[in-house]
Design a protein around this motif. Structure first.
Motif, PDB file in Angstrom:
ATOM      1  N   MET A   1      81.455  39.658  90.840  1.00 10.93           N
ATOM      2  CA  MET A   1      80.137  39.056  90.879  1.00 10.93           C
ATOM      3  C   MET A   1      80.138  37.931  91.915  1.00 10.93           C
ATOM      4  O   MET A   1      81.096  37.179  92.022  1.00 10.93           O
ATOM      5  CB  MET A   1      79.769  38.495  89.506  1.00 10.93           C
ATOM      6  CG  MET A   1      78.493  37.674  89.539  1.00 10.93           C
ATOM      7  SD  MET A   1      78.039  36.959  87.965  1.00 10.93           S
ATOM      8  CE  MET A   1      77.534  38.399  87.082  1.00 10.93           C
ATOM      9  N   ASP A   2      79.051  37.840  92.638  1.00 11.22           N
ATOM     10  CA  ASP A   2      78.904  36.800  93.645  1.00 11.22           C
ATOM     11  C   ASP A   2      78.525  35.494  92.943  1.00 11.22           C
ATOM     12  O   ASP A   2      77.395  35.320  92.484  1.00 11.22           O
ATOM     13  CB  ASP A   2      77.832  37.211  94.655  1.00 11.22           C
ATOM     14  CG  ASP A   2      77.702  36.238  95.801  1.00 11.22           C
ATOM     15  OD1 ASP A   2      78.383  35.192  95.791  1.00 11.22           O
ATOM     16  OD2 ASP A   2      76.895  36.514  96.711  1.00 11.22           O
ATOM     17  N   LYS A   3      79.471  34.573  92.863  1.00  8.90           N
ATOM     18  CA  LYS A   3      79.235  33.327  92.146  1.00  8.90           C
ATOM     19  C   LYS A   3      78.242  32.423  92.861  1.00  8.90           C
ATOM     20  O   LYS A   3      77.631  31.566  92.224  1.00  8.90           O
ATOM     21  CB  LYS A   3      80.566  32.595  91.915  1.00  8.90           C
ATOM     22  CG  LYS A   3      81.434  33.288  90.893  1.00  8.90           C
ATOM     23  CD  LYS A   3      82.676  32.483  90.614  1.00  8.90           C
ATOM     24  CE  LYS A   3      83.569  33.209  89.627  1.00  8.90           C
ATOM     25  NZ  LYS A   3      84.798  32.460  89.362  1.00  8.90           N
ATOM     26  N   LEU A   6      75.064  33.146  91.276  1.00  9.59           N
ATOM     27  CA  LEU A   6      75.016  32.506  89.970  1.00  9.59           C
ATOM     28  C   LEU A   6      74.676  31.029  90.127  1.00  9.59           C
ATOM     29  O   LEU A   6      73.815  30.508  89.425  1.00  9.59           O
ATOM     30  CB  LEU A   6      76.349  32.676  89.238  1.00  9.59           C
ATOM     31  CG  LEU A   6      76.478  31.971  87.890  1.00  9.59           C
ATOM     32  CD1 LEU A   6      75.425  32.474  86.913  1.00  9.59           C
ATOM     33  CD2 LEU A   6      77.873  32.162  87.325  1.00  9.59           C
ATOM     34  N   GLU A  78      87.369  32.613  93.046  1.00 10.38           N
ATOM     35  CA  GLU A  78      87.646  33.824  92.284  1.00 10.38           C
ATOM     36  C   GLU A  78      88.963  33.638  91.535  1.00 10.38           C
ATOM     37  O   GLU A  78      89.920  33.091  92.077  1.00 10.38           O
ATOM     38  CB  GLU A  78      87.732  35.033  93.214  1.00 10.38           C
ATOM     39  CG  GLU A  78      86.408  35.412  93.841  1.00 10.38           C
ATOM     40  CD  GLU A  78      85.347  35.799  92.825  1.00 10.38           C
ATOM     41  OE1 GLU A  78      85.660  36.518  91.857  1.00 10.38           O
ATOM     42  OE2 GLU A  78      84.199  35.358  93.001  1.00 10.38           O
ATOM     43  N   ILE A 115      72.416  38.359  86.359  1.00 10.92           N
ATOM     44  CA  ILE A 115      72.785  38.417  87.771  1.00 10.92           C
ATOM     45  C   ILE A 115      73.319  39.815  88.044  1.00 10.92           C
ATOM     46  O   ILE A 115      74.246  40.267  87.368  1.00 10.92           O
ATOM     47  CB  ILE A 115      73.865  37.368  88.136  1.00 10.92           C
ATOM     48  CG1 ILE A 115      73.471  35.958  87.684  1.00 10.92           C
ATOM     49  CG2 ILE A 115      74.188  37.410  89.612  1.00 10.92           C
ATOM     50  CD1 ILE A 115      72.324  35.340  88.438  1.00 10.92           C
ATOM     51  N   ASP A 116      72.748  40.478  89.028  1.00  9.80           N
ATOM     52  CA  ASP A 116      73.166  41.836  89.377  1.00  9.80           C
ATOM     53  C   ASP A 116      73.169  42.760  88.159  1.00  9.80           C
ATOM     54  O   ASP A 116      74.081  43.571  87.969  1.00  9.80           O
ATOM     55  CB  ASP A 116      74.555  41.834  90.032  1.00  9.80           C
ATOM     56  CG  ASP A 116      74.588  41.111  91.368  1.00  9.80           C
ATOM     57  OD1 ASP A 116      73.533  41.053  92.033  1.00  9.80           O
ATOM     58  OD2 ASP A 116      75.659  40.602  91.740  1.00  9.80           O
ATOM     59  N   ARG A 118      73.720  41.984  85.105  1.00  9.25           N
ATOM     60  CA  ARG A 118      74.740  41.598  84.123  1.00  9.25           C
ATOM     61  C   ARG A 118      74.314  40.306  83.427  1.00  9.25           C
ATOM     62  O   ARG A 118      74.041  39.311  84.079  1.00  9.25           O
ATOM     63  CB  ARG A 118      76.058  41.388  84.856  1.00  9.25           C
ATOM     64  CG  ARG A 118      77.222  41.100  83.983  1.00  9.25           C
ATOM     65  CD  ARG A 118      78.471  41.078  84.839  1.00  9.25           C
ATOM     66  NE  ARG A 118      79.608  40.629  84.095  1.00  9.25           N
ATOM     67  CZ  ARG A 118      80.727  40.215  84.633  1.00  9.25           C
ATOM     68  NH1 ARG A 118      80.846  40.218  85.954  1.00  9.25           N
ATOM     69  NH2 ARG A 118      81.726  39.824  83.907  1.00  9.25           N
ATOM     70  N   GLU A 159      87.093  36.349  86.091  1.00 10.99           N
ATOM     71  CA  GLU A 159      86.702  36.430  87.504  1.00 10.99           C
ATOM     72  C   GLU A 159      86.601  35.026  88.071  1.00 10.99           C
ATOM     73  O   GLU A 159      86.128  34.137  87.452  1.00 10.99           O
ATOM     74  CB  GLU A 159      85.347  37.105  87.640  1.00 10.99           C
ATOM     75  CG  GLU A 159      85.311  38.516  87.081  1.00 10.99           C
ATOM     76  CD  GLU A 159      83.895  39.081  87.105  1.00 10.99           C
ATOM     77  OE1 GLU A 159      83.215  38.973  88.131  1.00 10.99           O
ATOM     78  OE2 GLU A 159      83.478  39.613  86.068  1.00 10.99           O
TER      79      GLU A 159
END
Length: 159
Positions: A1-3, A6, A78, A115-116, A118, A159
């Motif tokens: 996931m692209d933090k 977030l 990450e 997000i995405d 999720r 993650e």
């Protein structure tokens, strides 16, 4: 996931909340200083109550601004599967065939996001779950309250 997505979502939600709170504080301040709020007798405390409300809302707005600044400065790295959980980690827990994802954030626990596609909930190190996560690894177990008592949840990913 692209933090970074977030972080943007968190800051956007907190900024919207700050805007609402700021408007409410200004309205309460206006009420407190209004000629109509002047006491008409010794038991008339409308103006004083509005002033207390404005002060409390201004204090909350300052805390919210500090939270936004904290998230903007938060290092979002990450985590590899062998690492221990720390602030900034996204943790997936599994129990009874279902999984749930949590972001261990520094503040604003309880906020939820998608997000995405999720779902994610922010927990803080001060929360019951957040106190159990730091230092844990994939495969470790934490307990969350359930209807019949504590329910063990396995840490499925970090993650």
């Amino acid at each position: 996931m692209d933090k970074s997505l977030l972080r943007q979502a968190i800051v956007a939600k907190l900024t919207a909340e700050l805007d609402t709170l700021t408007r409410a504080a200004l309205m309460a301040r206006e009420e407190a200083t209004s000629e109509e709020s002047k006491a008409e007798g010794k038991y008339d405390t409308r103006g004083q109550e509005a002033a207390y409300l404005a002060e409390g809302q201004a204090r909350l707005a300052l805390e919210l601004q500090e939270t936004i600044t904290t998230y903007q400065a938060l290092s979002l790295r990450e985590f590899s599967p062998g690492e221990t959980i720390d602030v900034g980690a996204i943790v997936t827990l599994k129990a009874r065939g279902k999984s749930s994802a949590y972001f261990l954030g520094p503040r604003s626990g309880g906020l939820d996001f998608e997000i995405d596609g999720r779902a994610l909930v922010i927990v803080t190190p001060q929360s019951p779950l957040g106190r159990q996560l730091p230092g844990r690894h994939v495969g470790d177990t934490v307990e969350l309250p359930g209807r019949g008592g504590p329910v063990p949840h396995q840490i499925a990913s970090i993650e």
